[in-house]
Design an enzyme around this catalytic site. Structure first.
Site, short mmCIF file in Angstrom:
data_model
loop_
_atom_site.label_atom_id
_atom_site.label_comp_id
_atom_site.label_asym_id
_atom_site.label_seq_id
_atom_site.Cartn_x
_atom_site.Cartn_y
_atom_site.Cartn_z
N VAL A 126 0.83 -1.21 0.00
CA VAL A 126 0.00 0.00 0.00
C VAL A 126 0.86 1.26 0.00
O VAL A 126 0.60 2.21 -0.74
CB VAL A 126 -0.93 -0.02 1.23
CG1 VAL A 126 -1.61 1.32 1.39
CG2 VAL A 126 -1.94 -1.13 1.06
N ALA A 127 1.91 1.23 0.82
CA ALA A 127 2.73 2.43 0.93
C ALA A 127 3.47 2.72 -0.37
O ALA A 127 3.66 3.87 -0.74
CB ALA A 127 3.73 2.25 2.07
N ASP A 186 -1.21 36.32 -35.48
CA ASP A 186 -1.79 37.41 -36.25
C ASP A 186 -1.04 38.68 -35.91
O ASP A 186 -0.51 38.80 -34.82
CB ASP A 186 -3.24 37.64 -35.79
CG ASP A 186 -4.22 36.84 -36.59
OD1 ASP A 186 -3.80 36.23 -37.58
OD2 ASP A 186 -5.41 36.83 -36.22
N ASN A 244 3.21 7.33 4.70
CA ASN A 244 2.61 7.54 3.39
C ASN A 244 1.58 8.66 3.39
O ASN A 244 1.54 9.48 2.48
CB ASN A 244 1.96 6.23 2.95
CG ASN A 244 2.01 6.07 1.45
OD1 ASN A 244 2.96 6.53 0.83
ND2 ASN A 244 1.01 5.45 0.89
N ASP A 293 4.20 12.04 3.32
CA ASP A 293 4.20 12.24 1.86
C ASP A 293 2.99 13.04 1.41
O ASP A 293 3.07 13.91 0.57
CB ASP A 293 4.17 10.90 1.12
CG ASP A 293 5.48 10.17 1.24
OD1 ASP A 293 6.40 10.72 1.88
OD2 ASP A 293 5.59 9.06 0.69
MG MG Z 1 -7.40 39.22 -39.41
#
Ligand code: MG
Ligand code: ADP
Length: 876
Positions: A285-286, A332, A704, A708
């Site tokens: 699990v950890a 643009d 854990n 953590d």
């Molecule tokens: Mg334009």
């Protein structure tokens, strides 16, 4: 009601919407109340109970619950162990689930706020006023105002329209746009595609403008009927999330194998079976990094929020990651790199003379401007003492200049009423209107000089060519103006009929100054390894002049026109694409070739766009950026992000944020994996050496969740590090472990393993460490627990930066600091209080053991500092 079979009057009658002023606000709110909002019904959201069940059905949780059950059983059935262990495991399961659910909820909230920001709006006429309202508030009977690029928000009967063409593929599958007709009335049943006096929700206007009366909203619309229940909250998962997901699974597998080995070893060494079972379960699990995915989601959500604050609204979550990899930005010019404050500077009518409109205005210059002003769609609103101009910036410049010289657009329009038009579009680069002039008729055409040149028949064209060039070099946009006279009303409002044999009236030179922040943003992008490419409909001379000013066009860079581009083969383009920084006189269709060519070189391309025709290029690019202010619904729909301020600098900011998110995910991976992998090694090696289990199950679980989990969640909120825009873009193919992350994790796991085992050994087997406490297995476990917990918590500061731990300010991520302090306090308290000591199988240890544990916990810091110190000069 089959509105397509009725006349406009009948439709109005039936919908009780007879007023030309539209519905009143009162009527609208009543109808909204009655019919409900104009949206598709969504599938119900996951309920809290479901969420909890979902989190409980998680693999690791199930393993834990089984462990708890066995623990309870042994406590009751045998005299081995106690009830507390089971309770503690369940408590930890609950804490873990709550933490995960709360954090996920936070992330979800941030992402839901995003959907609100991306809400659609619609233009309607209510009480005689043009209003922009939330599309969900549109009701039956409302008068919709639509134009080129609008997304249609409800089904509606057209009541006014000019050149309306609508793309209905979303509904009918037919990709060719449909010509709409106001006057059409069907006498028999027609397919949707043939109901040419109707507009349908979800379709887009690709040409022209018009008005329509709403006949159905929400689920009553044709789209609603086929859509059924729609789950609109799209659960997008980014490529990185997917990769980390599978990484998590692999680590889980390793953890399981390790757990099995530990169990086998323990069995052979004659440890109590149940204890061994608990230890291997907790190891499994950890070692599973279950918090990793939550942290990744948090980091993404946090990044999305940050970007929104800086005017970049994310429409598709994966864009956050892609932004970080952007290596080319195709932008643009007008409005994005420039201020979008187009102003007339020069006018030429004929001969040598050019009028500088800032100094003086002449009759002749005024005449040119007035004729041009006829051919505009600018709307002027009186706002207190000021006039507010709405429309295309080029046209606003013209209209503003006549208004400021004491002429009135309104009077002009009354004197020469408009009877027809061919609208401007950036592919044609010109526009024409037809007017009545006394008993005769006149058409006015204005547009780019070089495009109009072949259409002129009369006027001083040679001189005009010279002037056009001069204007361009001064970064002026040139609009040529011409007209044609007819004795009778023109029979056709087509380009072939109207746009020929024109008489040149004059040229108008206007300027749109660069945004002050553009230049800095381009330089910043360049430093970050990102090339900026200018794409514009303007003339190449004008475009180049501005590009030079902005630092886009530098030594060795070239400018290319759309015409030259169209002559190039794909191979030629691919070979040279890196040299071109400016594309002038391009049509939106050309953009897609530019994007794709860059992509073939391996670049990740961001592309801006606003018009209907930009949608394909926005889709083709890796990060499509739509303009929030000037952009059409279509462009926004096709884009990955929307720039609410239309500003180039916003893209660069968003890239920085994208990189930060990626970096924070790497930090989380470093943090969690270093700790998890070392846990596997520590237990495995201790068992192999025959030392017995170095941790009990609850100890590992505690590390854990507290050591953590607490600091880990705060890692997602790390701000950008200073040098993040000095690095080259992250290639999308690059593994998250690239650039030394694997090595770092490897070294850190190794260091953790060594110091923890060392601490365990001293505590368990060496008697002289403390004068008062003699060595025992429990003392070893306690020391190992303290080292693992402290060093994990402290490690969060190691992973924060490539720079020394002492150079990173605590204040830049307060919550991380607070979480770490909290985790340290909790750890210390449970190791000191007799009550909690018992709960966590800890024993009192000597002062020397404490000092030893604390000292060893700082060894990883020392090692990381060494690595950083040795690597930094190298990188510079
Ligand atoms: Mg334009
Ligand atoms: P961009 O968006 O790259 O600045 P546009 O597509 O808006 O370019 O304009 C391209 C060219 O079309 C301009 O250089 C100008 O000559 C011409 N033009 C722009 N707006 C209009 C307009 N409203 N009417 C006629 N011509 C226009």
């Amino acid at each position: 009601m089959e509105a397509y079979k009725k006349t406009i009057e009948e439709v109005r009658q039936e919908l009780q919407a007879t007023s030309q002023d539209g519905l009143t606000q009162q009527q609208a709110s009543e109808r909204l109340e009655k019919d409900g909002r104009n949206r598709f019904e969504e599938a119900p959201k996951e309920s809290m109970v479901k969420k909890i069940l979902h989190s409980l059905s998680d693999f690791t949780t199930i393993v834990l619950l089984v462990a708890a059950a066995i623990s309870f059983y042994t406590a009751v059935a045998t005299d081995h162990g106690d009830l507390f262990e089971g309770i503690l495991i369940i408590a930890i399961v609950i804490i873990n689930s709550v933490l995960a659910i709360v954090q996920e909820g936070n992330a979800e909230k941030a992402l839901a706020a995003l959907q609100d920001m991306n809400k659609q709006t619609a233009l309607v006429i209510r009480g005689g006023q043009l209003l922009e309202i939330d599309a969900e508030e549109v009701v039956v009977g409302d008068t919709l105002v639509i134009e080129n690029g609008s997304m249609i928000v409800a089904d509606a009967r057209i009541i006014k329209g000019s050149q309306l063409r609508v793309e209905e593929s979303a509904l009918t599958g037919e990709s060719e746009p449909v010509e709409k007709e106001v006057d059409f009335v069907a006498i028999q049943d027609e397919n949707l595609g043939d109901q040419i006096n109707m507009l349908f929700k979800g379709c887009t206007v690709v040409n022209g403008r018009g008005q329509a009366i709403v006949t159905a909203t929400g689920m009553q619309t044709e789209m609603g009927k086929i859509a059924g229940l729609l789950n609109e909250s799209t659960n997008q998962i980014t490529p990185l999330q997917a990769r980390l997901n599978s990484l998590g699974k692999r680590i889980s597998l390793i953890a399981l194998v390790a757990a099995a080995i530990v169990f086998g070893l323990g069995y052979m060494q004659g440890e109590p079976l149940l204890d061994m079972f608990m230890t291997s379960v907790s190891l499994a699990v950890a070692a599973v990094p279950e918090t990793l995915m939550v942290i990744v989601t948090l980091a993404l959500a946090f990044g999305v929020q940050k970007m929104a604050k800086k005017n970049a609204i994310i429409r598709r979550l994966p864009a956050v990651e892609t932004l970080g990899s952007a290596s080319v930005i195709c932008s643009d010019k007008t409005g994005t790199l420039t201020q979008n404050k187009m102003t007339v500077r020069r006018v030429w009518a004929h001969g040598d003379e050019v009028v500088d409109t800032e100094d003086a205005m002449t009759e002749e210059a005024m005449e040119v401007l007035k004729i041009a002003a006829l051919c505009t769609d600018v709307v002027i609103e009186q706002e207190k003492d000021e006039l507010n101009y709405i429309g295309n910036p080029t046209e606003i410049a013209i209209v503003r200049s006549i208004q400021e010289n004491y002429h009135s657009q309104k009077e002009l329009r009354e004197e020469f009423p408009r009877i027809g038009e061919i609208p401007f579009d950036s592919t044609r680069k010109m526009m024409t209107t037809v007017h009545k002039r006394g008993k005769k008729y006149i058409s006015v055409t204005k547009g780019a000089f070089d495009v109009l040149l072949p259409l002129f028949r009369f006027g001083d064209l040679d001189q005009a060519t010279v002037v056009n060039d001069r204007f361009g070099k001064k970064a002026l946009r040139v609009i040529a103006v011409g007209y044609r006279v007819y004795d009778e009303e023109p029979t056709e409002m087509t380009s072939e009929f109207l746009e020929r044999e024109l008489k040149l009236v004059g040229l108008i030179g206007m300027i749109d100054p660069p945004r002050p922040e553009s230049k800095a943003a381009i330089a910043r992008a360049k430093k970050a390894g990102i090339k900026t490419v200018m794409i514009t409909g303007d003339h190449v001379v004008t475009a180049s002049a501005i590009a030079k000013e902005l630092g886009i066009l530098q030594k060795g860079d070239k400018a290319l026109t759309g015409a030259q581009l169209r002559e190039m083969s794909e191979e030629d383009l691919d070979r040279n694409v890196k040299e071109y920084s400016v594309y002038a006189r391009v049509t939106p269709e050309d953009k897609i070739r530019i994007v794709q060519s860059w992509q073939r070189t391996g670049a990740t391309v961001a592309m801006t766009g606003d018009g209907v025709n930009d949608a394909p290029a926005l889709k083709a690019s890796d990060v499509g950026c739509a303009m929030g202010i000037t952009g059409t619904d279509v462009a926004k729909g096709a884009a990955d992000i929307v720039l609410t301020d239309d500003n180039f600098a916003t893209i660069v900011d968003a890239v920085e944020q994208g990189r930060t998110v990626y970096q924070n995910i790497r930090k989380a991976v470093n943090f969690l994996l270093s700790c998890n992998i070392s846990e596997i090694f520590i237990v495995l090696i201790a068992m192999l050496l025959g030392w017995g289990a170095p941790f009990t199950a609850v100890q590992l679980l505690f590390v854990n969740v507290v050591a953590d989990g607490l600091p880990g969640f705060a890692l997602g909120k790390e701000p950008a590090t200073d040098g993040i825009m000095d690095e080259t873009p992250i290639s999308p193919k690059e593994s998250i472990f690239a650039r030394g992350l694997w090595q770092k994790i490897g070294i850190n796991s190794l260091v953790f393993t060594i110091v923890t085992l060392f601490g365990f050994y001293l505590g368990a087997f060496v008697d002289g460490v403390s004068p008062w406490v003699s060595a025992s297995h429990e003392v070893g476990q306690t020391v190992a627990f303290l080292i693992l917990a402290y060093s994990s918590i402290i490690h969060v500061f190691n992973v924060r930066s490539e720079k020394s731990i002492f150079q990173v300010k605590i204040s830049s991520n307060k919550s991380l600091f607070e979480m770490a302090v909290l985790a340290i306090i909790i750890t210390t308290v449970i190791a000191l209080l007799p009550f909690t000591q018992e709960l966590f199988n800890l024993v009192p240890v000597g002062l020397n053991h404490w000092m030893l544990a604390i000292a060893l916990s700082f060894v990883p810091v020392f090692v990381n500092e060494m690595i950083k110190f040795h690597k930094l000069p190298e990188e510079d």
